[in-house]
Write a protein that holds these residues in place. Structure first.
Motif, PDB file in Angstrom:
ATOM      1  N   ASP A 211       1.029  -0.936   0.438  1.00  0.00           N
ATOM      2  CA  ASP A 211      -0.180   0.038   0.079  1.00  0.00           C
ATOM      3  C   ASP A 211       0.522   1.126   0.057  1.00  0.00           C
ATOM      4  N   GLY A 225      -4.733   6.606   5.789  1.00  0.00           N
ATOM      5  CA  GLY A 225      -5.201   4.733   6.627  1.00  0.00           C
ATOM      6  C   GLY A 225      -4.761   4.476   4.813  1.00  0.00           C
ATOM      7  N   TYR A 268      -3.748 -10.172   8.761  1.00  0.00           N
ATOM      8  CA  TYR A 268      -3.200  -9.326   8.108  1.00  0.00           C
ATOM      9  C   TYR A 268      -1.605  -9.036   8.414  1.00  0.00           C
ATOM     10  N   ARG A 286      -7.380  -8.199  10.264  1.00  0.00           N
ATOM     11  CA  ARG A 286      -8.666  -8.659   9.088  1.00  0.00           C
ATOM     12  C   ARG A 286      -7.792  -8.341   7.691  1.00  0.00           C
ATOM     13  N   GLY A 288      -7.324  -5.736   4.658  1.00  0.00           N
ATOM     14  CA  GLY A 288      -6.504  -4.157   4.799  1.00  0.00           C
ATOM     15  C   GLY A 288      -7.548  -3.392   3.706  1.00  0.00           C
ATOM     16  N   ASP A 289      -7.593  -2.215   3.691  1.00  0.00           N
ATOM     17  CA  ASP A 289      -8.410  -1.256   3.162  1.00  0.00           C
ATOM     18  C   ASP A 289      -6.688  -0.077   2.933  1.00  0.00           C
ATOM     19  N   GLU A 291      -6.236  -2.854   0.584  1.00  0.00           N
ATOM     20  CA  GLU A 291      -5.314  -4.066   0.108  1.00  0.00           C
ATOM     21  C   GLU A 291      -6.637  -4.589  -0.025  1.00  0.00           C
TER      22      GLU A 291
HETATM   23  N1  GLY Z   1      -4.141  -0.321   3.938  1.00  0.00           N
HETATM   24  C1  GLY Z   1      -3.261  -0.246   5.408  1.00  0.00           C
HETATM   25  C2  GLY Z   1      -4.760  -0.901   6.410  1.00  0.00           C
HETATM   26  O1  GLY Z   1      -5.708  -1.808   6.751  1.00  0.00           O
HETATM   27  O2  GLY Z   1      -4.339  -1.144   7.520  1.00  0.00           O
END
Ligand code: GLY
Ligand code: AMP
Length: 419
Positions: A211, A225, A268, A286, A288-289, A291
């Motif tokens: 990321d 994030g 993760y 959990r 990723g966001d 990801e």
């Molecule tokens: N992109 C980083 C996270 O989801 O923690």
């Protein structure tokens, strides 16, 4: 099969998209979901911090599986409560979610199982912080133990900087999350993330990603994030991936299972690819966001089957398949994110963006009016994923779709997956 998904962001839109596409899914309820997710399932407006309300929704719906997107409910013990009420849930119980909820717990676990990681000292007062910072030679990394919305890490160049950061944390800047502070050895190298399904003792690789955490091009600006991601992670070749599974994920899964705190769900693993070997930077409990927005579109296997195998402890019998593609996602955020930003600005061109071949649009923070007008209602607002035969074509597809979107109040990085 009836599935209840908890969450509302871009990650949950990607999860809803994958779950809705499963042949096993008859009904998908999303709490709270979003206007954009309403095409994939029934959205029910529940506050995800209100575990009583989530539990009574589960009791009413009687889902065959509850899938929890964000870390808050997992670290807060929602899975324990759901299981006690007879529900099946995808995600770790509180004791194992502490891998994300307590950085000290994660570091101590790695230390017990000889998992490669930077040196660390857990401190509860400034006397021990000063000693640990001096022992580290000044340059070090200061971390609040608990959840701090991604803001609890300071990479310090000098002892003064480190001490100032630790003072703020121990002084209550992040509430109880900062009542223990870690002083870590500062290591260097490229970063990558690896994701594995874990059913207790068995771990199964599901994808890798890299990321882009800084807000602006060339890794400038504040940490966010995540402003974009690519999968597979370009620097994590198959040999390294196997090394991470053998030296990090499997020992962790086996160790936690043997100790009676089995990890179940998606793990993760945030890594730094140091010269000696990949080192653990952090664990999250959990997806990723953003990801998830690059990993799920590459998966050819059914995600619901994989989640059920995780919950039932049958991952040893499962193998996963992926499309022979690369994926890149570009996050579009409201100007001002990650600090102050406005709400309600109009976005257009989404239909054109979705028509770009190989593009998928995930909504992270939008509202859609009765007239179809899309407006921005968050920091990170859209994650635009492009698929392609190679990283360059995936990237080109993502940016082609981004270019269709007209949103004067938004911004995005132009260098996601550029090198
Ligand atoms: N992109 C980083 C996270 O989801 O923690
Ligand atoms: P985290 O929230 O733990 O992922 O940390 C945020 C960022 O801080 C990571 O992505 C790394 O770039 C950096 N970082 C964390 N721990 C270390 C460490 N021990 N040495 C060097 N950099 C680190």
């Amino acid at each position: 099969m009836n599935i209840l998904l908890i969450g509302s962001g871009g990650r949950e839109h990607a999860l809803a998209w994958a779950i809705a596409a499963s042949p096993l899914t008859d009904r998908l309820v999303i709490a709270p979901g979003s206007d954009a997710m309403a095409t994939l399932g029934v959205c029910v407006d529940v506050d995800i911090e209100d575990h009583d309300a989530l539990l009574s929704l589960a009791d009413d719906e009687g889902p065959d599986l509850v899938v929890i997107g964000p870390e808050g409910p997992l670290v807060g013990g929602l899975v324990d409560r759901l299981e006690a009420a007879g529900h099946r849930a995808f995600g770790p119980r509180k004791a194992a979610a502490a891998l994300e909820g307590s950085k000290e717990f994660a570091r101590q676990a790695c230390a017990r199982y000889n998992i490669p990681q930077p040196g660390f000292t857990a401190c509860k007062d400034m006397t021990s912080v000063r000693a640990a910072v001096a022992a580290a030679g000044g340059a070090c990394v200061i971390k609040a133990d608990g959840l701090a919305a991604g803001k609890g890490v300071v990479v310090a160049d000098t002892a003064d900087e480190a001490i100032e950061a630790a003072e703020a944390m121990l002084g209550g800047r992040f509430g109880s999350a900062g009542s223990t502070v870690l002083v870590e050895e500062r290591i260097s190298g490229p970063e990558a993330s690896l994701f594995a399904l874990v059913d207790g003792p068995t771990a199964l690789f599901i994808g890798s990603a890299q990321d882009h955490k800084r807000a602006f091009d060339n890794d400038q600006g504040p940490n966010t994030g995540g402003m974009g991601a690519i999968s597979p992670a370009p620097r994590l070749d198959e040999a390294l991936q196997q090394q991470v599974m053998d030296q990090i994920v499997q020992p962790l899964a086996s160790g936690l299972a043997e100790e009676g705190t089995p990890y179940r769900g998606i793990l993760y693993v945030g890594l730094m690819l140091a010269a000696t070997s990949p080192q653990v930077i952090e664990f999250n409990c959990r997806f990723g966001d953003p990801e998830a927005q690059v990993i799920l579109p590459r998966l050819r296997s059914d995600i619901v089957t994989a989640m059920l195998a995780t919950v039932e402890g049958t991952l040893a019998n499962l193998s996963l398949r992926w499309a022979n593609t690369h994926a890149v996602t570009v996050v579009m955020a409201t100007r001002g994110y990650p600090e102050q930003y406005g709400k309600g600005s109009a976005i257009s061109g989404l239909a054109e963006a979705e028509r770009a071949e190989g593009a998928i649009l995930f909504h992270a923070g939008t509202k859609i009016g009765h007239d179809g007008q899309v407006t921005a209602h968050g920091g990170r607002v859209l994650a635009v994923t492009g698929l392609g035969d190679n990283p360059a074509s995936a990237r080109a597809t993502a940016y082609e779709a981004v270019d269709c979107i007209d949103w004067p109040e938004g911004f995005f990085r132009t260098d996601i997956a550029a090198g």
